[in-house]
Design a protein around this motif. Structure first.
Motif, short mmCIF file in Angstrom:
data_model
loop_
_atom_site.label_atom_id
_atom_site.label_comp_id
_atom_site.label_asym_id
_atom_site.label_seq_id
_atom_site.Cartn_x
_atom_site.Cartn_y
_atom_site.Cartn_z
N SER A 169 0.83 -1.20 0.00
CA SER A 169 0.00 0.00 0.00
C SER A 169 0.87 1.26 0.00
O SER A 169 0.51 2.25 -0.64
CB SER A 169 -0.98 0.00 1.16
N TYR A 197 2.09 1.65 -3.54
CA TYR A 197 1.01 2.14 -4.39
C TYR A 197 0.74 3.63 -4.15
O TYR A 197 0.47 4.38 -5.09
CB TYR A 197 -0.26 1.33 -4.17
N LYS A 198 0.83 4.03 -2.89
CA LYS A 198 0.66 5.46 -2.57
C LYS A 198 1.75 6.30 -3.24
O LYS A 198 1.48 7.37 -3.78
CB LYS A 198 0.70 5.70 -1.06
N LYS A 255 1.00 6.57 -6.84
CA LYS A 255 -0.13 7.49 -6.99
C LYS A 255 0.34 8.94 -6.96
O LYS A 255 -0.19 9.79 -7.68
CB LYS A 255 -1.15 7.23 -5.89
N ARG A 277 -5.87 7.55 -9.81
CA ARG A 277 -7.03 6.72 -9.44
C ARG A 277 -6.64 5.51 -8.58
O ARG A 277 -7.51 4.75 -8.16
CB ARG A 277 -7.71 6.19 -10.70
N LYS A 308 -6.00 3.01 -5.78
CA LYS A 308 -6.52 2.85 -4.41
C LYS A 308 -5.52 1.95 -3.69
O LYS A 308 -5.46 0.74 -3.96
CB LYS A 308 -7.90 2.23 -4.44
N ASP A 354 -5.33 0.38 -1.05
CA ASP A 354 -5.76 -0.83 -0.34
C ASP A 354 -6.20 -1.94 -1.30
O ASP A 354 -6.54 -3.04 -0.87
CB ASP A 354 -6.89 -0.51 0.64
N THR A 356 -12.51 -7.10 -2.99
CA THR A 356 -11.29 -6.34 -2.70
C THR A 356 -10.79 -6.71 -1.31
O THR A 356 -11.53 -7.31 -0.51
CB THR A 356 -11.57 -4.82 -2.74
N LYS A 411 -10.28 -4.69 1.05
CA LYS A 411 -11.08 -3.92 2.01
C LYS A 411 -12.43 -4.60 2.25
O LYS A 411 -12.87 -4.73 3.40
CB LYS A 411 -11.29 -2.50 1.49
#
Length: 194
Positions: free
Chosen positions: A22, A25-26, A29, A78, A80, A82, A158, A160
């Motif tokens: 995560s 990915y952040k 992003k 876009r 996410k 998580d 997902t 989440k």
């Protein structure tokens, strides 16, 4: 939705997860080139094998992969953190492959490219053996790990959604999925040698 065979190929070539995907990915992003390069390096080879196993030529596979990564980079806002960016990457590449095959004037049938060449009786037996081994490997997972795997990978929820459904944290889901992939790769490694 990916077929059973696609699922097995993804498991066979799934690389170990990053310590904290995560966070990676952040970073992607937010436009971090180094994070994107790390993601690219971690998944390029397995994605190439995935496409080549579908009788896609080397040149076309390289082009499809480049377009899939480019799409992720162009649409990074876009992302996410998580959700699995790797699964998204494979879906993009797979969809682009199907689009390519539909537009390719010389293909005989889409099924031939997606599922390989004509099946022999031995192929059918090996497939049944593989499916049986996969189902047994999944059923042998510890109860919570199996529930997480089935929720994320078979029901296509997902991380989440799975966490909410099972009343656990997203990080726990990530850990169970990483361990499930490791267990399944180990149990199915004999089929990788055939």
């Amino acid at each position: 939705m990916l077929s059973f065979l696609d699922l097995l190929i993804l498991i066979a070539f799934a690389s170990d997860r990053f310590d904290d995907e995560s966070e990676l990915y952040k970073a992607i992003k937010h436009g971090d080139d180094n994070a994107f390069k790390k993601f690219f390096d971690a998944h390029y080879d397995a994605l190439f094998v995935f496409l080549r196993n579908r009788n896609i030529s080397r040149e076309v596979a390289e082009d499809l992969i480049q377009k899939a990564f480019l799409y992720i980079w162009e649409h990074r806002k876009r992302i996410k953190p998580d959700l699995s960016l790797k699964a998204y990457l494979y879906r993009i590449a797979y969809t682009r492959m199907l689009n390519y095959l539909e537009q390719e004037p010389n293909h005989t049938t889409l099924e031939k490219h997606v599922n390989g060449t004509k099946k022999t009786p031995l192929d059918t037996i090996e497939y049944k053996d593989l499916r049986t081994a996969f189902e047994k490997a999944v059923s042998d997972l510890p109860e919570r790990r199996r529930a997480v795997f089935e929720s994320c990978f078979i029901e296509d929820l997902t991380y989440k959604e799975t966490a909410e459904q099972l009343s656990i944290s997203v990080k726990t889901v990530e850990n169970h999925m990483a361990l499930a992939f490791k267990d399944l790769r180990k149990e199915l490694e004999i089929f990788n040698k055939i």
